[in-house]
Design a protein around this motif. Structure first.
Motif, PDB file in Angstrom:
ATOM      1  N   ARG A   1       0.839  -1.210   0.000  1.00  0.00           N
ATOM      2  CA  ARG A   1       0.000   0.000   0.000  1.00  0.00           C
ATOM      3  C   ARG A   1       0.868   1.253   0.000  1.00  0.00           C
ATOM      4  NH1 ARG A   1      -3.771   0.147   5.093  1.00  0.00           N
ATOM      5  NH2 ARG A   1      -1.904   0.917   6.095  1.00  0.00           N
TER       6      ARG A   1
ATOM      7  N   ASP B   1      -7.770   7.805  -5.881  1.00  0.00           N
ATOM      8  CA  ASP B   1      -6.567   7.000  -5.694  1.00  0.00           C
ATOM      9  C   ASP B   1      -6.761   5.624  -6.345  1.00  0.00           C
ATOM     10  OD1 ASP B   1      -4.329   5.679  -4.811  1.00  0.00           O
ATOM     11  OD2 ASP B   1      -4.483   6.400  -2.740  1.00  0.00           O
ATOM     12  N   LEU B   2      -6.662   5.604  -7.668  1.00  0.00           N
ATOM     13  CA  LEU B   2      -6.883   4.344  -8.386  1.00  0.00           C
ATOM     14  C   LEU B   2      -5.809   3.314  -8.042  1.00  0.00           C
ATOM     15  CD1 LEU B   2      -7.964   5.544 -11.955  1.00  0.00           C
ATOM     16  CD2 LEU B   2      -9.388   5.027  -9.965  1.00  0.00           C
TER      17      LEU B   2
ATOM     18  N   ARG C   1      -4.369   2.651  -5.159  1.00  0.00           N
ATOM     19  CA  ARG C   1      -4.757   1.911  -3.947  1.00  0.00           C
ATOM     20  C   ARG C   1      -6.019   1.075  -4.178  1.00  0.00           C
ATOM     21  NH1 ARG C   1      -0.016   3.817  -3.079  1.00  0.00           N
ATOM     22  NH2 ARG C   1      -0.902   5.706  -3.934  1.00  0.00           N
ATOM     23  N   LEU C   2      -6.848   1.462  -5.158  1.00  0.00           N
ATOM     24  CA  LEU C   2      -8.037   0.651  -5.438  1.00  0.00           C
ATOM     25  C   LEU C   2      -7.632  -0.721  -5.989  1.00  0.00           C
ATOM     26  CD1 LEU C   2     -11.121   0.526  -5.536  1.00  0.00           C
ATOM     27  CD2 LEU C   2     -11.017   1.485  -7.845  1.00  0.00           C
TER      28      LEU C   2
ATOM     29  N   GLY D   1      -4.451  -4.838  -3.590  1.00  0.00           N
ATOM     30  CA  GLY D   1      -5.316  -5.605  -2.699  1.00  0.00           C
ATOM     31  C   GLY D   1      -6.624  -6.032  -3.328  1.00  0.00           C
ATOM     32  N   SER D   2      -6.778  -5.816  -4.640  1.00  0.00           N
ATOM     33  CA  SER D   2      -8.052  -6.179  -5.268  1.00  0.00           C
ATOM     34  C   SER D   2      -8.045  -7.626  -5.767  1.00  0.00           C
ATOM     35  CB  SER D   2      -8.386  -5.211  -6.402  1.00  0.00           C
ATOM     36  OG  SER D   2      -7.460  -5.338  -7.458  1.00  0.00           O
TER      37      SER D   2
ATOM     38  N   ARG E   1      -6.696  14.959   0.650  1.00  0.00           N
ATOM     39  CA  ARG E   1      -5.435  14.203   0.760  1.00  0.00           C
ATOM     40  C   ARG E   1      -4.294  15.163   1.100  1.00  0.00           C
ATOM     41  NH1 ARG E   1      -4.725  11.734  -4.312  1.00  0.00           N
ATOM     42  NH2 ARG E   1      -6.541  10.459  -3.926  1.00  0.00           N
TER      43      ARG E   1
ATOM     44  N   GLY F   1      -9.943  -6.876   1.560  1.00  0.00           N
ATOM     45  CA  GLY F   1     -10.934  -6.296   0.643  1.00  0.00           C
ATOM     46  C   GLY F   1     -10.447  -4.983   0.063  1.00  0.00           C
ATOM     47  N   TYR F   2     -11.304  -4.363  -0.762  1.00  0.00           N
ATOM     48  CA  TYR F   2     -10.915  -3.140  -1.448  1.00  0.00           C
ATOM     49  C   TYR F   2     -10.625  -2.028  -0.438  1.00  0.00           C
ATOM     50  CZ  TYR F   2     -13.148  -5.614  -5.366  1.00  0.00           C
ATOM     51  OH  TYR F   2     -13.518  -6.542  -6.305  1.00  0.00           O
ATOM     52  N   ASP F   3      -9.690  -1.183  -0.797  1.00  0.00           N
ATOM     53  CA  ASP F   3      -9.215  -0.123   0.096  1.00  0.00           C
ATOM     54  C   ASP F   3     -10.163   1.082   0.017  1.00  0.00           C
ATOM     55  OD1 ASP F   3      -7.811   1.750   1.543  1.00  0.00           O
ATOM     56  OD2 ASP F   3      -5.880   1.289   0.617  1.00  0.00           O
TER      57      ASP F   3
ATOM     58  N   ARG G   1      -8.773   4.632   1.242  1.00  0.00           N
ATOM     59  CA  ARG G   1      -7.991   5.423   0.285  1.00  0.00           C
ATOM     60  C   ARG G   1      -8.868   5.948  -0.856  1.00  0.00           C
ATOM     61  NH1 ARG G   1      -4.976   4.677   4.445  1.00  0.00           N
ATOM     62  NH2 ARG G   1      -5.668   2.549   4.243  1.00  0.00           N
TER      63      ARG G   1
END
Lengths: 466, 466
Positions: free
Chosen positions: A166, A196-197, A199-200, A203-204, B153, B194-196, B199
């Protein structure tokens, strides 16, 4: 809002076109499909209909466009080190193997960043960087790929000091479900320039897009490094030392716990000499020579107060490496306790103040279960694993292992923790997701999934229970 | 994919219900509406139809449910310190003022986290934390609220060491466009669960949801702190010192540049004594006493080599505070150069290796423009501002200022940088977003907006040009 995976179709419709595109890099052979039927976990293997070895972003884009058009599942595959079923093609389709995309495309030493393809492993990258005085700190231990590490928001031993994926990914190139290619993030240390694509997608777990390039933040190899090992009369004393160290704000680079069962396994597997089968901390300090000394002395004093003994030093690279190699092999040492075994692995993470309750509670649960389950973990972050060693051919034992996992996770959630510190949700932790986030937040996640993957072709069946 | 703001309706339909809900906390008075017509920027003021002062999450939820039902715009408002038009209700509707939600709900000293309402300012929080030996490091200088800092941010002077809001927010409570309430993130230092969503909302500028609670990561007040000031014969020498310092990996806590114009303004505005009107670095070091000394000596040596003089120390809290107060007031010092002035503010951020080109290029652009524009910035992150001082009643001068801004931003983008390091997109930087991310990534952002705010009621007109 729910993912539209009901209409997914078999891969027959796309295989001829994929073969035309990839030639021999499209495999329908039994051995290759078998190899891509699961990760290092205990999930039931599922064969993909075919395995596509992509070499370029353009190929990934064309593969996805085809599969999107025909509603065929696509399961991204890197090194196959997942412990939660991420790479298991539960609905068949194409296993999209990115492990041949191994180029290091850029290293900007003066800005300490680099751009790599997703199939580069962290070891390959660090070998490449060493001569430049740089390193990439995120270190989950296994021979995983950078792409897979992005997809699972991986962390590992150094995260307590350097953060996780992250914090260490500056940007991505991602191929969307329909084949469109986007670039996220950028080269600056910070930005306030839209959603914030990056970070999207971190973890996906391959459910929102396929990562084809990764821009990483690098770090200078510290001027000084030292490692230390300290053994404790009880697990409680070892955990207490971790909590006190973290609460003192000492910037340890690594602080890892191994219970006496894990130590016994490591001593045997890695031929570690000079250690007793006691609860043990492995530590590492990074900084200037004076800073490293200061940090280590501070931790040694805390450990001594808790009854820690044998604060052994390893400042030379060779003994440091031997020590960390043993730590990295802890998983293999654990499953080597029984020939042919695999592991159901817990991965809870709790606030540091609740670590003793979580870890000592897990230890009690293990003892009551009668199962073999060494404890090892990144305790500076409040994260630890129990590797519940099982016979992969014994469904009843696997079910007992999952029951133990559920018990340990339930306690973690009660303590304000999470079901996964770093391994991800995959198949194994789906049932906890709703309890952890609540139905409305889960509905938002499902909404994002439906927006980015309207046909539900990307790694279907993972993260969400449909 | 585009946001569906065409059908937005005036607020008349909801005002009676909002008055029933909020009583006197629903204001339609001219003075209050005027106060909520813009931030500290130079955007054309727009009056909201009404200002709703919310006190609880429940109220925010009911306000949004009502506005969603009737298609009425909602513009979240904190301290109104935005420099990019974020709080300007360009399509009327309800200005949702959260500045009365100022409770610090939890402080967990042993885990170094806290839970606050969005209207708490960073100063209020730090005053509250001081006795506990903790602080919240993100410091944009202005009297902004934590909620607003999440939405943009934000970062500021300490980000070079402690990171931005992206790194220092553990979780959020967010009210969605239709009034549903979700909780994101958690109390652990890391998670792969799961999805962040956290952020996703950080930096979403009020366009995806309204933040009603914030869980922050705190830090221990360092054992030792020292500040230093160093003046340079040329701007190039000062920038060179920054680049060399960052590339040496010295963990400075703050490293700020002020060009000679900004120094002149600060000397006058803040009655700074003993400094010359030269390009200047303000520095701060955090750590153990030995670590702080080591860091400062390393930077002093680098500065001396570049011709820096008067490396002046301030280890006592009072002179440190006076110094940083002057830095924080730099914006006010800049606009005080002309009575009644406001500022068009650039906010570019570039990779550190390109900082000299970006900053010295901006200096040339300013000189060529004939405008007054002090340079000040968080150069350790590659981020700096030019405060282009304008007469807010002179549209032609404002247009010249924007032309200068566009020139400085265009160079930053060419150098691999971004249009906004920390102020956000708002109205002022929308035109750059597509160039920076490309049409496909922007389409993804619009898709996320449409998913979370299908009627387009949340801060319409911001971030995207429709």
């Amino acid at each position: 809002m729910s993912t539209a995976t009901a209409a997914l179709r078999p891969a027959d419709a796309v295989i001829p076109a994929l073969r035309a595109l990839l030639g021999e890099r499209l495999s329908t052979g039994a051995a290759v499909r078998e190899q891509h039927s699961r990760g290092e976990d205990t999930t039931t293997p599922h064969l993909p209909d075919a395995v596509a070895f992509a070499a370029t972003t353009e190929e990934v884009s064309r593969i996805l466009a085809l599969c999107h058009q025909h509603g065929v599942p696509v399961v991204p595959f890197g090194a196959g080190t997942s412990l939660e079923g991420h790479v298991t093609p539960v609905r068949g389709g194409i296993s999209l193997d990115l492990s041949r995309m191994t180029a290091v495309l850029e290293v900007n030493a003066e800005d300490m960043d680099c751009l790599v393809e997703p199939g580069v492993t962290r070891q390959q990258l660090n070998d490449f960087l060493r001569d430049r005085g740089l390193f990439f700190p995120v270190d989950p231990g296994s021979h995983c790929t950078i792409g897979g590490m992005c997809a699972t928001r991986a962390s590992g031993t150094n995260a307590v000091r350097y953060g996780t994926m992250r914090e260490n990914v500056l940007g991505l190139e991602v191929v969307l479900a329909d084949g469109r290619v986007i670039t996220t993030g950028g080269r600056t240390r910070k930005a306030a320039n839209g959603y914030d694509l990056t970070r999207l997608f971190i973890g996906s777990e391959g459910t929102l897009g396929v990562i084809t390039k990764v821009r990483l933040r690098l770090h200078g190899i510290p001027e000084a490094m030292s490692a230390a090992v300290c053994q404790f009369p009880t697990l409680a004393a070892a955990v207490g030392t971790v909590i006190a160290t973290m609460q003192s704000g000492i910037p340890v680079a690594r602080i890892e716990i191994l219970d006496e069962v894990q130590m016994a396994a490591c001593i045997r597997h890695s031929r570690l000499e000079g250690f007793r089968t006691l609860p043990t901390l492995f530590l590492e300090f990074h900084g200037t020579p004076a800073g490293v000394k200061e940090q280590a002395e501070a931790v040694e004093a805390i450990a001594a107060e808790a009854g820690g003994t044998g604060f052994a030093w390893a400042t030379d690279a060779e003994s440091r490496n031997r020590l960390w190699q043993a730590r990295h092999d802890a998983y293999w040492a654990a499953i080597a306790l029984r020939p042919g075994a695999r592991s159901v692995t817990t991965d809870i993470c709790v606030p540091i103040s609740r670590l003793a309750e979580a870890l000592l509670g897990a230890k009690r649960d293990i003892e009551e279960s009668g199962l073999v389950a060494p404890i090892v973990g990144h305790v500076g972050d409040g994260n630890f694993h129990t590797c519940i060693v099982v016979n992969p051919d014994d469904p009843a034992e696997i079910e007992r292992a999952w029951a133990l996992d559920r018990k340990i996770v339930a306690r973690a959630l009660d303590l304000g923790g999470t079901c996964s510190g770093e391994h991800g949700v995959g198949l194994g932790k789906r049932e906890f997701l709703e309890r952890e986030h609540g139905p409305e937040a889960l509905a938002v996640m499902r909404g994002l999934k439906a927006t980015l993957d309207p046909k539900g072709i990307l790694n279907p069946g993972k993260m969400f229970r449909n």
